[in-house]
Scaffold this motif. Structure first.
Motif: not given
Length: 206
Positions: A48, A51, A91, A93, A96
């Protein structure tokens, strides 16, 4: 004639799903001697962009630390062999995350090699001979020299040394030529050369 067509077009799903995050690791250099520094680098894709990606490094048989995209590995004291380092990227998540690994090799150190000769190889008692050494390190290390003798006196700490046979008896003198590299502890090697010491001829008859 007249033709008319009326309708509504609906699209659901918002297109193809995003690609999952991925990571790639690299190491430079891939082959080192113990004590030399290795740099490991990780790069991520499809995280992302809004992020911040964090990095967590670890290793198998080697200590690795750091939270940046690159980290340096201290190989001091490592035995020859292959070692793996791994980077875990996130990141923040749930989905992620991604990880990657890279491998480097600690090479077996090779000792220096040396050969030496005496010039001249035969002298009378009290005479001098020059000892010449030819040494090198297969690993490209700096080398230093030292010498010992079984009789007489020898001086010099470079690739040549001087043997003085003063005080020696007639016979063969063994000169040992030593070389060491600049490692800690140093690797060493030695080679021998002989000098034949001859008694002076008897004085002429009266």
């Amino acid at each position: 004639g007249l033709r008319a067509q009326v309708g509504l077009n609906f699209m659901f799903g918002g297109g193809a799903p995003p690609l999952p995050p991925s990571a790639a690791c690299s190491i430079q250099p891939m082959e080192v001697f113990a004590g030399e520094t290795v740099t490991a680098t990780a790069s991520g894709s499809n995280f992302n962009p809004k992020r911040t990606v964090t990095y967590n490094w670890n290793g198998t048989g080697v200590k690795v630390a750091g939270s940046d995209a690159s980290t340096q590995i201290d190989t001091t004291g490592l035995q020859p062999g292959s070692y793996v380092v791994t980077a875990n990227l996130s990141d923040g998540r749930k989905n992620g995350t991604a990880s990657c690994s890279a491998r480097f090799t600690v090479k077996e150190p090779r000792p220096p090699v040396i050969s030496c000769t005496a010039d001249p190889a035969s002298v009378q008692i009290g005479g001098n001979s020059t000892i010449k050494s030819n040494a090198s390190s297969p690993d490209g290390r700096r080398v230093s020299y030292s010498y010992t003798t079984s009789a007489g006196e020898i001086s010099g700490n470079g690739d040549t040394a001087a043997l003085n046979t003063r005080g020696a008896q007639a016979g063969r003198i063994t000169v040992t030529c030593n070389v060491s590299d600049d490692r800690n502890p140093a690797l060493t090697a030695s080679s021998n050369t002989m000098v034949n010491v001859e008694a002076p001829p008897p004085p002429p008859a009266a």
